[in-house]
Design an enzyme around this catalytic site. Structure first.
Site, PDB file in Angstrom:
ATOM      1  N   LYS A  37       4.366 -13.174 -14.155  1.00  0.00           N
ATOM      2  CA  LYS A  37       2.959 -12.862 -13.870  1.00  0.00           C
ATOM      3  C   LYS A  37       2.052 -14.014 -14.321  1.00  0.00           C
ATOM      4  CE  LYS A  37       3.304  -7.844 -13.375  1.00  0.00           C
ATOM      5  NZ  LYS A  37       3.029  -6.484 -13.862  1.00  0.00           N
ATOM      6  N   GLY A  46       0.212   1.352  -5.293  1.00  0.00           N
ATOM      7  CA  GLY A  46      -0.473   0.912  -4.070  1.00  0.00           C
ATOM      8  C   GLY A  46      -1.091   2.062  -3.291  1.00  0.00           C
ATOM      9  N   GLY A  93       0.782  -1.237   0.000  1.00  0.00           N
ATOM     10  CA  GLY A  93       0.000   0.000   0.000  1.00  0.00           C
ATOM     11  C   GLY A  93       0.814   1.289   0.000  1.00  0.00           C
ATOM     12  N   ARG A 132       3.902  -3.960   6.846  1.00  0.00           N
ATOM     13  CA  ARG A 132       4.935  -5.006   6.950  1.00  0.00           C
ATOM     14  C   ARG A 132       5.869  -4.707   8.110  1.00  0.00           C
ATOM     15  NH1 ARG A 132       8.619  -5.493   3.208  1.00  0.00           N
ATOM     16  NH2 ARG A 132       8.258  -3.453   2.296  1.00  0.00           N
ATOM     17  N   TYR A 167       4.081   2.811  -5.402  1.00  0.00           N
ATOM     18  CA  TYR A 167       3.709   3.814  -6.407  1.00  0.00           C
ATOM     19  C   TYR A 167       2.221   3.712  -6.771  1.00  0.00           C
ATOM     20  CZ  TYR A 167       3.741   6.470 -10.744  1.00  0.00           C
ATOM     21  OH  TYR A 167       3.460   7.366 -11.731  1.00  0.00           O
ATOM     22  N   LYS A 185       7.599   5.563   4.767  1.00  0.00           N
ATOM     23  CA  LYS A 185       6.525   4.557   4.709  1.00  0.00           C
ATOM     24  C   LYS A 185       5.639   4.656   5.945  1.00  0.00           C
ATOM     25  CE  LYS A 185       8.538   0.836   1.875  1.00  0.00           C
ATOM     26  NZ  LYS A 185       7.622   0.776   0.740  1.00  0.00           N
TER      27      LYS A 185
HETATM   28  P1  NDP Z   1       6.778  -0.347  -6.010  1.00  0.00           P
HETATM   29  O1  NDP Z   1       8.192  -0.538  -6.481  1.00  0.00           O
HETATM   30  O2  NDP Z   1       6.328   1.039  -5.718  1.00  0.00           O
HETATM   31  O3  NDP Z   1       6.605  -1.285  -4.725  1.00  0.00           O
HETATM   32  C1  NDP Z   1       5.315  -1.607  -4.245  1.00  0.00           C
HETATM   33  C2  NDP Z   1       5.391  -2.255  -2.901  1.00  0.00           C
HETATM   34  O4  NDP Z   1       5.955  -3.558  -2.975  1.00  0.00           O
HETATM   35  C3  NDP Z   1       6.240  -1.549  -1.860  1.00  0.00           C
HETATM   36  O5  NDP Z   1       5.634  -0.389  -1.406  1.00  0.00           O
HETATM   37  C4  NDP Z   1       6.361  -2.640  -0.824  1.00  0.00           C
HETATM   38  O6  NDP Z   1       5.202  -2.719  -0.029  1.00  0.00           O
HETATM   39  C5  NDP Z   1       6.342  -3.926  -1.679  1.00  0.00           C
HETATM   40  N1  NDP Z   1       7.694  -4.516  -1.699  1.00  0.00           N
HETATM   41  C6  NDP Z   1       8.755  -4.127  -2.419  1.00  0.00           C
HETATM   42  N2  NDP Z   1       9.824  -4.907  -2.130  1.00  0.00           N
HETATM   43  C7  NDP Z   1       9.399  -5.800  -1.218  1.00  0.00           C
HETATM   44  C8  NDP Z   1      10.025  -6.849  -0.509  1.00  0.00           C
HETATM   45  N3  NDP Z   1      11.310  -7.163  -0.702  1.00  0.00           N
HETATM   46  N4  NDP Z   1       9.280  -7.550   0.377  1.00  0.00           N
HETATM   47  C9  NDP Z   1       7.972  -7.256   0.568  1.00  0.00           C
HETATM   48  N5  NDP Z   1       7.324  -6.277  -0.069  1.00  0.00           N
HETATM   49  C10 NDP Z   1       8.030  -5.560  -0.933  1.00  0.00           C
HETATM   50  O7  NDP Z   1       5.801  -1.043  -7.042  1.00  0.00           O
HETATM   51  P2  NDP Z   1       4.998  -0.397  -8.256  1.00  0.00           P
HETATM   52  O8  NDP Z   1       3.822   0.357  -7.738  1.00  0.00           O
HETATM   53  O9  NDP Z   1       5.963   0.284  -9.166  1.00  0.00           O
HETATM   54  O10 NDP Z   1       4.488  -1.711  -9.012  1.00  0.00           O
HETATM   55  C11 NDP Z   1       3.288  -2.379  -8.643  1.00  0.00           C
HETATM   56  C12 NDP Z   1       2.720  -3.076  -9.860  1.00  0.00           C
HETATM   57  O11 NDP Z   1       2.485  -2.120 -10.901  1.00  0.00           O
HETATM   58  C13 NDP Z   1       3.656  -4.160 -10.455  1.00  0.00           C
HETATM   59  O12 NDP Z   1       2.908  -5.274 -10.818  1.00  0.00           O
HETATM   60  C14 NDP Z   1       4.264  -3.485 -11.666  1.00  0.00           C
HETATM   61  O13 NDP Z   1       4.608  -4.410 -12.687  1.00  0.00           O
HETATM   62  C15 NDP Z   1       3.135  -2.557 -12.108  1.00  0.00           C
HETATM   63  N6  NDP Z   1       3.640  -1.363 -12.812  1.00  0.00           N
HETATM   64  C16 NDP Z   1       3.069  -1.031 -14.015  1.00  0.00           C
HETATM   65  C17 NDP Z   1       3.515   0.067 -14.725  1.00  0.00           C
HETATM   66  C18 NDP Z   1       2.866   0.426 -16.014  1.00  0.00           C
HETATM   67  O14 NDP Z   1       3.339   1.354 -16.704  1.00  0.00           O
HETATM   68  N7  NDP Z   1       1.798  -0.226 -16.396  1.00  0.00           N
HETATM   69  C19 NDP Z   1       4.639   0.894 -14.227  1.00  0.00           C
HETATM   70  C20 NDP Z   1       5.112   0.500 -12.925  1.00  0.00           C
HETATM   71  C21 NDP Z   1       4.630  -0.600 -12.256  1.00  0.00           C
HETATM   72  P3  NDP Z   1       4.986  -1.954   1.376  1.00  0.00           P
HETATM   73  O15 NDP Z   1       4.052  -0.838   1.031  1.00  0.00           O
HETATM   74  O16 NDP Z   1       4.391  -2.975   2.247  1.00  0.00           O
HETATM   75  O17 NDP Z   1       6.310  -1.475   1.849  1.00  0.00           O
END
Ligand code: NDP
Length: 274
Positions: free
Chosen positions: A138, A17, A12, A35, A15, A44
């Site tokens: 995916k 979330g 959540g 988490r 980006y 966060k």
């Molecule tokens: P982020 O890189 O912003 O990360 C999202 C969340 O993932 C973090 O906030 C964190 O959750 C969790 N996370 C990251 N690393 C870990 C870890 N090691 N262990 C546990 N949790 C972890 O993600 P995006 O928002 O960029 O991507 C989300 C989705 O959107 C993906 O499926 C991506 O492919 C897709 N996407 C699509 C795009 C498009 O142009 N269509 C562009 C970018 C992304 P927490 O909040 O709990 O810390």
């Protein structure tokens, strides 16, 4: 569903979330996974506390603690994962599978929206290495969801507008180029650009629609279907400046991506590398 669904957002503070949390708060009782690993990440923590102020319930758990994750999931009707795919590949896939395992065991979730929000991986089977990895992973997760009979919706959001439009589809920057622009291929492949807040809004709206059960939703606003040349032309008109075009081939693009998976799948669709 007569009553409002309780929505648990995993990832959540990310980006997309954080936008999903905001959209959910406007419509449904919202839980956000907090988490245990975030530790001293003040940004966060502050974001999570701001969600709490806006009415969200923070649920503490770790993706690596199966029992705790099952208990967290059991509190929700709908689980939306917005977890990242782009850090350490196999590790991230494992994390997403752990969430699916917990949802299966909890057994109460009426709808799961996995972390997709990009190109439909089912339609990207022609994608080349290294950019195909996200799609392969995916699809792997989709198989696990379907084998576990978890009710689901897949959101195909195509290209996030704020990541692809201001930079005129350039890699490694979010700002518009000043003098020269790299054009993928001949620049005439169409792509679909979707505002991130719209992605979040339609994700949340989908959860209570029976028609979206076990289906893929394609977010495809007609006016946002543009070629890279269209995007560049719009910017040139706005800025009043004509940019020098440098045309890059598929091989040149693939070469520049090596080892930089964050960009691979994002740019592959625009290049239509298959
Ligand atoms: P982020 O890189 O912003 O990360 C999202 C969340 O993932 C973090 O906030 C964190 O959750 C969790 N996370 C990251 N690393 C870990 C870890 N090691 N262990 C546990 N949790 C972890 O993600 P995006 O928002 O960029 O991507 C989300 C989705 O959107 C993906 O499926 C991506 O492919 C897709 N996407 C699509 C795009 C498009 O142009 N269509 C562009 C970018 C992304 P927490 O909040 O709990 O810390």
């Amino acid at each position: 569903m007569d009553e409002k669904s309780r929505v648990l957002v995993v990832g959540g503070t990310g980006y997309i979330g954080r936008r999903i949390v905001r959209a959910s708060l406007a419509q449904d009782p919202t839980l956000v996974l907090m988490r245990l690993e975030i530790g001293l990440d003040v940004d966060k923590l502050q974001m999570l506390l701001s969600f709490k102020k806006q009415g969200a319930r923070l649920v503490e758990a770790s993706i690596d603690d199966h029992a705790g994750l099952v208990a967290a999931v059991a509190q929700a009707d709908v689980v939306i994962s917005a977890m990242s795919w782009s850090h350490i590949r196999s590790h991230n896939l494992l994390l997403q599978h752990k969430l699916v395992k917990a949802i299966k065991e909890a057994g109460n979730v009426k709808r799961f929206i996995p972390s997709e929000f990009g190109m439909d991986p089912y339609r990207m089977r022609h994608a080349l290495e290294p950019g195909n990895i996200t799609f392969v992973e995916k699809m792997d997760l989709r198989r696990a969801i379907e084998e576990a009979n978890i009710p689901h919706t897949y959101i195909s959001a195509n290209c996030f507008a704020a990541i692809f439009c201001p930079n005129l589809c350039q890699m490694r920057t979010l700002l518009p180029p000043k003098e020269k622009v790299h054009v993928c291929g001949d620049g005439n492949v169409k792509a679909i650009f979707v505002d991130e807040d719209d992605v979040a809004t339609y994700t949340i709206r989908s959860i209570d629609y029976p028609r979206t059960l076990n289906k893929t939703i394609y977010l495809r606003p007609q006016e946002n279907i543009l070629t890279q040349n269209d995007v560049i032309a719009k910017w040139e008109k706005l800025s009043g400046k004509v940019l020098e075009k440098i045309y890059i081939t598929a091989n040149e693009l693939l070469g520049s991506m090596k080892g930089n998976y964050k960009y691979c799948s994002m740019y592959e669709d625009i290049m239509c590398l298959g």
